[in-house]
Enzyme design. Structure first.
Site, short mmCIF file in Angstrom:
data_model
loop_
_atom_site.label_atom_id
_atom_site.label_comp_id
_atom_site.label_asym_id
_atom_site.label_seq_id
_atom_site.Cartn_x
_atom_site.Cartn_y
_atom_site.Cartn_z
N GLN A 193 0.81 -1.21 0.00
CA GLN A 193 0.00 0.00 0.00
C GLN A 193 0.85 1.27 0.00
O GLN A 193 0.30 2.38 -0.03
CB GLN A 193 -0.92 0.01 1.23
CG GLN A 193 -1.81 -1.22 1.36
CD GLN A 193 -2.71 -1.42 0.14
OE1 GLN A 193 -3.22 -0.46 -0.42
NE2 GLN A 193 -2.87 -2.67 -0.27
N ASP A 250 9.21 5.45 4.53
CA ASP A 250 10.01 5.48 5.75
C ASP A 250 9.28 4.85 6.94
O ASP A 250 9.92 4.39 7.89
CB ASP A 250 10.42 6.92 6.08
CG ASP A 250 11.33 7.51 5.02
OD1 ASP A 250 12.36 6.89 4.72
OD2 ASP A 250 10.99 8.58 4.47
N ARG A 360 1.83 14.91 -3.07
CA ARG A 360 0.92 15.05 -1.92
C ARG A 360 1.40 16.14 -0.98
O ARG A 360 0.60 16.85 -0.37
CB ARG A 360 0.81 13.73 -1.16
CG ARG A 360 2.10 13.22 -0.59
CD ARG A 360 1.93 11.99 0.28
NE ARG A 360 1.84 12.32 1.68
CZ ARG A 360 2.23 11.51 2.66
NH1 ARG A 360 2.72 10.30 2.36
NH2 ARG A 360 2.13 11.87 3.91
#
Length: 562
Positions: A193, A250, A360
């Site tokens: 995801q 991360d 984003r």
């Protein structure tokens, strides 16, 4: 898992000077020929082999030099023949194998082959920066009548090429670099995801072929829920793997680091080399490691190629970790950053736009600028310079008292301090020798920021906060410092926007903005006056409360470039 060796043919790279030594096809020097010593680099192996190109096949005189080059001189052209060179510093693997020609022939030939896989930097289209591009060469060995003899010669060349392609281990005072053993087996943790949701596809199309070429075996584990990777590395026997690679953003590496620190054998487990393979939207650590290697900025597949290349080469370096403690008793380990205020708000608010990839953060920045918030609290820190010059015990209590008690409108923020939790293993975690309990004031040699209204407070330990966000370009993996940025209230929206645009190039400090304060620190304490907003650790949300942290030098290890 292994992939098939498939020859690929690219244009030759120009060589500075040709090789003119006579030789015979099949890998043996020609009659009366001396070993080629005219070049400055000593020649270790020399022979003539057919390069597997579309018919008719072309023979090349190959010279393997101590200067880590595979030099190629085309045979049969006048006056000197076409020449090329493969830099073995760019080589990730070389394999020898027996077989037949791709086209059927009347009788099988006792030929063997060796394939060289390189990823040199090459100039892109127009003004694009150079990027690593795959270059593979397969050579045919058929000088002997016995197939075993040809295979033995091919293996000799392949083994020597692999030996010369191994990276040189840097020598740096106080820093121990290492190299993954060969053969190598890597555990790959993948979050499907992450980022735009294409991590699994990227693994099969880009990462796996490179691992196959480098003869790196792997076990792939696809996570199914939050903290799945944390649970796995906390409970699994890690001795069967030489390294742990994370293909995600991360956040998954944050899970892995904290899972390793929760093991009974955490002292040994945290030394297992880790590798970040960027598959998220921020990819800050991957961008930082790419920067430390001296590479130009890279994004998406290009950055993933660079980091996979580092894994294939196998060089690993120590990396600092930061221990963070909260007033409610949490203890966390962080490899990237801690934040409160504007930058953290952008990170959390932009989660809903992760399908946009790195864009984003641009959307999130615009949104947060429209509703700019001011946060109140007290910031204290131990500068790097002070910590190296103070001779008194770092935990000695300060003579300053109520000056450090957090309050809001004259009323203290009531958070009951709790004892730090016992680690779920025998022994103890690394001692936070620079910190004192929350009910004590910070040591007297610390600095207390007089201002109490902030737009953002951010401590980063790597150079990049994103692939195009060089927040601390002078940072290193093991510099023993947190790079603390304090943005005080009063800066205009336009001024804030200018700062963030400058961070793309790492030039924000050149603006000399009076509201931006920067200092490298060894430890810090942040005491919010109200439990409003969110804090972030390595991009993951954390409830707003008093928090303090310190650097632990070279606590873990990370796959890196030289």
């Amino acid at each position: 898992m292994r992939g098939e060796l498939v020859p690929e043919h690219n244009k030759q790279v120009p060589l500075e000077q040709p090789l003119n030594e006579p030789a015979m096809e099949g890998g043996q020097p020609g009659p009366g020929a001396s070993s080629p010593q005219s070049d400055s680099a000593e020649v270790l192996l020399h022979g003539v082999f057919a390069l597997l190109d579309p018919a008719p096949k072309t023979s090349y005189a190959l010279s393997l030099t101590r200067g880590r080059e595979l030099r190629m001189q085309r045979v049969g052209s006048a006056p000197a023949g076409r020449s090329a060179a493969l830099k073995l510093a760019d080589c990730i693997g070389c394999s020898a194998f027996a077989g037949r020609e791709p086209e059927p022939e009347p009788e099988p030939e006792p030929a063997a082959y060796f394939s060289v896989f390189c990823y040199p930097f090459r100039k892109g289209w127009w003004d694009a920066a150079p990027a690593r591009q795959r270059l593979a060469r397969t050579f045919r060995v058929c000088g002997a009548q016995e197939p075993g003899d040809n295979l033995k010669l091919a293996e000799t060349w392949a083994g020597k090429i692999r030996e010369l392609a191994a990276p040189r281990i840097p020598r740096q005072e106080g820093v121990t670099w290492g190299l993954l053993s060969r053969p190598c087996h890597v555990l790959v943790l993948l979050n499907p995801q992450s980022g735009t949701g294409h991590a699994l596809q990227l693994f099969h199309s880009l990462v796996q072929p490179m691992l196959d070429e480098a003869d790196v075996a792997f076990t792939l584990f696809v996570t199914e829920r939050p903290n799945h990777a944390r649970e796995l590395v906390r409970a699994t026997d890690l001795s069967q793997w030489d390294a742990v690679a994370v293909l995600a953003g991360d956040g998954l590496l944050y899970e892995v680091v904290n899972g390793l620190m929760e093991r009974q054998d955490w002292q040994a487990a945290i030394k297992k080399p880790l590798c970040t393979l960027p598959g998220g939207s921020g990819n800050a650590l991957a961008a930082s490691i790419n920067h430390y290697a001296g590479n130009t900025r890279a994004f998406k597949e290009e950055l993933l190629t660079n980091c996979t290349y580092f894994l294939c080469k196998g060089l690993h370096a120590p990396m600092d970790l930061v221990s963070l403690s909260t007033a409610s008793g949490k203890r966390l380990y962080s490899f990237l950053s801690f934040g409160w205020g504007f930058i953290s708000d952008v990170d959390i608010a932009s989660e809903k736009y992760r399908q946009l990839g790195n864009a984003r953060f641009t959307v999130g920045t615009i949104q947060q600028l429209a509703g700019l918030k001011v946060y109140k609290g007290r910031l204290s820190y131990l500068p790097v310079e002070t910590s190296s010059s103070v001779s008194s015990a770092p935990g000695s209590p300060s003579e300053q008292n109520s000056h450090h008690v957090p309050c809001s409108n004259g009323r203290p923020l009531h958070i009951l301090p709790q004892p730090a939790p016992r680690p779920p293993h025998e022994g103890s975690w690394p001692e936070d020798s620079l910190l004192v309990p929350f009910d004590q004031p910070v040591p007297k040699h610390w600095t207390v920021v007089p201002e109490e209204e902030f737009i953002s407070i951010f401590a980063i330990y790597q150079s990049h906060l994103g692939a195009d966000f060089a927040m601390a370009p002078t940072a290193k993996l093991h510099d023993g410092a947190m790079h603390l940025f304090c943005l005080k209230a009063g800066v205009s929206r336009l001024g804030l926007l200018r700062l963030f645009l400058a961070m793309e190039k790492g030039t924000h400090l050149d603006l000399n903005c009076p509201y931006l304060h920067y200092v490298p620190v060894r430890a810090f304490r942040l005491e919010p006056f109200a439990s409003t907003g969110l804090m972030t650790v390595d991009g993951e949300p954390l409830a707003c409360e008093p928090v303090q942290g310190q650097v632990h030098d070279q606590l873990c290890r990370i796959i890196s470039g030289s």
